[in-house]
Motif scaffolding. Structure first.
Motif, short mmCIF file in Angstrom:
data_model
loop_
_atom_site.label_atom_id
_atom_site.label_comp_id
_atom_site.label_asym_id
_atom_site.label_seq_id
_atom_site.Cartn_x
_atom_site.Cartn_y
_atom_site.Cartn_z
N ASN A 152 8.47 11.31 6.21
CA ASN A 152 9.45 12.41 6.30
C ASN A 152 9.38 13.34 5.10
O ASN A 152 10.35 14.02 4.76
N ASP A 153 8.23 13.36 4.44
CA ASP A 153 7.95 14.29 3.34
C ASP A 153 8.88 14.11 2.14
O ASP A 153 9.17 15.06 1.42
N HIS A 154 9.33 12.88 1.91
CA HIS A 154 10.09 12.60 0.70
C HIS A 154 9.13 12.31 -0.45
O HIS A 154 7.96 11.99 -0.24
N TYR A 155 9.67 12.39 -1.67
CA TYR A 155 8.83 12.20 -2.85
C TYR A 155 8.95 10.82 -3.48
O TYR A 155 8.15 10.47 -4.34
N GLN A 156 9.94 10.04 -3.08
CA GLN A 156 10.10 8.71 -3.66
C GLN A 156 9.31 7.68 -2.84
O GLN A 156 9.86 6.97 -2.00
N VAL A 157 8.05 7.66 -3.11
CA VAL A 157 7.08 6.81 -2.40
C VAL A 157 6.17 6.20 -3.45
O VAL A 157 5.83 6.86 -4.44
N ALA A 158 5.76 4.95 -3.26
CA ALA A 158 4.98 4.30 -4.30
C ALA A 158 3.89 3.40 -3.74
O ALA A 158 3.99 2.89 -2.62
N VAL A 159 2.88 3.19 -4.56
CA VAL A 159 1.90 2.13 -4.37
C VAL A 159 2.26 1.04 -5.38
O VAL A 159 2.44 1.31 -6.57
N SER A 160 2.39 -0.19 -4.90
CA SER A 160 2.80 -1.29 -5.77
C SER A 160 1.71 -2.36 -5.82
O SER A 160 1.26 -2.84 -4.76
N ILE A 161 1.30 -2.72 -7.03
CA ILE A 161 0.24 -3.73 -7.21
C ILE A 161 0.68 -4.69 -8.32
O ILE A 161 0.98 -4.26 -9.44
N ALA A 162 0.71 -5.97 -8.00
CA ALA A 162 1.01 -7.00 -9.01
C ALA A 162 -0.13 -8.01 -9.03
O ALA A 162 -0.83 -8.20 -8.04
N TYR A 163 -0.28 -8.65 -10.18
CA TYR A 163 -1.28 -9.71 -10.32
C TYR A 163 -0.58 -10.98 -10.81
O TYR A 163 0.20 -10.94 -11.77
N ALA A 164 -0.86 -12.09 -10.13
CA ALA A 164 -0.23 -13.36 -10.50
C ALA A 164 -1.29 -14.45 -10.60
O ALA A 164 -2.33 -14.41 -9.93
N VAL A 165 -1.00 -15.44 -11.43
CA VAL A 165 -1.83 -16.64 -11.55
C VAL A 165 -0.97 -17.74 -12.14
O VAL A 165 0.00 -17.45 -12.87
N ASP A 166 -1.29 -18.99 -11.79
CA ASP A 166 -0.50 -20.13 -12.25
C ASP A 166 0.98 -19.96 -11.90
O ASP A 166 1.88 -20.26 -12.70
N CYS A 167 1.21 -19.44 -10.69
CA CYS A 167 2.56 -19.36 -10.11
C CYS A 167 3.48 -18.36 -10.81
O CYS A 167 4.72 -18.48 -10.74
N LYS A 168 2.90 -17.36 -11.46
CA LYS A 168 3.73 -16.38 -12.15
C LYS A 168 3.06 -15.01 -12.15
O LYS A 168 1.85 -14.90 -12.34
N VAL A 169 3.86 -13.95 -11.95
CA VAL A 169 3.34 -12.59 -12.03
C VAL A 169 3.09 -12.24 -13.49
O VAL A 169 3.99 -12.38 -14.34
N ARG A 170 1.88 -11.75 -13.79
CA ARG A 170 1.49 -11.45 -15.17
C ARG A 170 1.37 -9.95 -15.44
O ARG A 170 1.53 -9.52 -16.58
N TYR A 171 1.08 -9.17 -14.38
CA TYR A 171 0.92 -7.72 -14.53
C TYR A 171 1.55 -7.03 -13.33
O TYR A 171 1.53 -7.55 -12.22
N PRO A 215 0.80 -1.23 0.00
CA PRO A 215 0.00 0.00 0.00
C PRO A 215 0.83 1.28 0.00
O PRO A 215 0.44 2.27 -0.60
N ILE A 216 1.97 1.24 0.71
CA ILE A 216 2.95 2.33 0.62
C ILE A 216 4.33 1.69 0.66
O ILE A 216 4.75 1.16 1.68
N ASP A 217 5.02 1.74 -0.45
CA ASP A 217 6.40 1.27 -0.49
C ASP A 217 7.29 2.49 -0.28
O ASP A 217 7.34 3.39 -1.12
N GLY A 218 7.96 2.49 0.86
CA GLY A 218 8.75 3.67 1.24
C GLY A 218 8.07 4.45 2.34
O GLY A 218 8.00 5.69 2.29
N THR A 219 7.60 3.75 3.37
CA THR A 219 6.86 4.40 4.45
C THR A 219 7.70 5.41 5.21
O THR A 219 7.22 6.48 5.60
N VAL A 220 8.98 5.09 5.43
CA VAL A 220 9.85 6.03 6.14
C VAL A 220 9.97 7.34 5.36
O VAL A 220 9.89 8.44 5.91
N GLY A 221 10.14 7.23 4.04
CA GLY A 221 10.17 8.42 3.21
C GLY A 221 8.85 9.17 3.24
O GLY A 221 8.82 10.41 3.29
N TYR A 222 7.76 8.43 3.20
CA TYR A 222 6.43 9.04 3.26
C TYR A 222 6.28 9.89 4.53
O TYR A 222 5.80 11.03 4.47
#
Length: 262
Positions: A94-113, A85-92
């Motif tokens: 402390n008002d840093h800008y390098q913060v991200a939301v990361s979402i992947a989708y996998a099926v059949d044992c492999k990430v597809r998106y 939900p927040i990758d880079g919480t410490v940066g978040y």
């Protein structure tokens, strides 16, 4: 665009916009989980938004999230969303800008998106299997470099400092052989920066599946080489979400970086 990818982009944007609003209004609080790792109420709000939006469209899918204490099933056999939900919480916090939301989708044992969204810079990285990688709609690729000494390399440090001497030793081996070092504080963005050529390599010792699931696919689709400087036998995590001792780099410098790290 495939419905899964379009939904992942939409949901990442929604959650990212919310965490940006919460920080600008200073409407979040901080606490520590497991005795050492920072978490904010914004992490939990983002987690709730992402899960609710996924279940609205894909009610039977599974979710693997950093902020859930329950199901941590990593088999990925069934349709599974892997979220940070927040990758880079410490940066978040402390008002840093390098913060991200990361979402992947996998099926059949492999990430597809994979989708990684930085709401503070409005940068949306995304990829689908065998279809290339993109930043805000523009195709991206790794920088073509042939010597490590010309490279900017990224890394990160763990919340726990149990193996600090090994981390310092590894850093000491790398620094004399590179042009410069960067630490964004968000491994998902570190890897995406390799994908778009801003850095030419990244390594880190201990990352969780939600740190790397989306970004690894984006990097691979952008032409990066992905591997490990130390492979642990019988490590019970699928290759596509394994972040332990990871290296992501431009292909021509991968072997040199791996040799130095190993």
């Amino acid at each position: 665009m495939d419905i899964i990818l379009s939904e992942a982009i939409r949901i990442a944007k929604l959650a990212g916009t919310k965490i940006k609003e919460l920080r600008e209004a200073k409407q979040y609080t901080e606490s520590v989980k497991d005795g050492y790792e920072l978490v904010t109420t914004a992490d939990l709000v983002s987690n709730d938004i992402i899960k609710a939006e996924i279940y609205k469209v894909f009610c039977n899918h599974e979710i693997l999230s950093e902020e859930d204490n329950g199901n941590k099933n990593q088999s990925l056999q069934q349709p599974t969303w892997i979220i940070d939900p927040i990758d880079g919480t410490v940066g978040y916090a402390n008002d840093h800008y390098q913060v991200a939301v990361s979402i992947a989708y996998a099926v059949d044992c492999k990430v597809r998106y994979g989708v990684v969204y930085n709401p503070f810079l409005d940068e949306m990285y995304y990829a689908s299997e065998n279809s290339g990688a993109f930043l805000n709609g523009n195709k991206i690729s790794v920088k073509d470099v042939s010597e490590l000494k010309s490279c900017v390399i990224g890394t990160g440090f763990p919340h726990r400092k149990d193996d600090i001497q090994e981390i310092i030793s590894r850093l000491g081996r790398v620094l004399p052989h590179i042009r410069d070092l960067r630490r964004l504080g968000s491994p998902a963005l570190d890897i995406c920066w390799v994908a778009c050529g801003r850095m030419q390599g990244f390594y880190e010792g201990k990352l969780s599946p939600w740190d790397v699931a989306a970004a690894k696919l984006i990097a691979i689709e952008a032409g990066a080489e992905v591997g490990y400087y130390k492979k642990e036998d019988n490590y019970p995590v699928l290759e596509c979400i394994n972040g332990n001792n990871i290296i992501v780099s431009s292909p021509k410098v991968f072997d040199e970086l791996k040799h130095i790290l190993a």
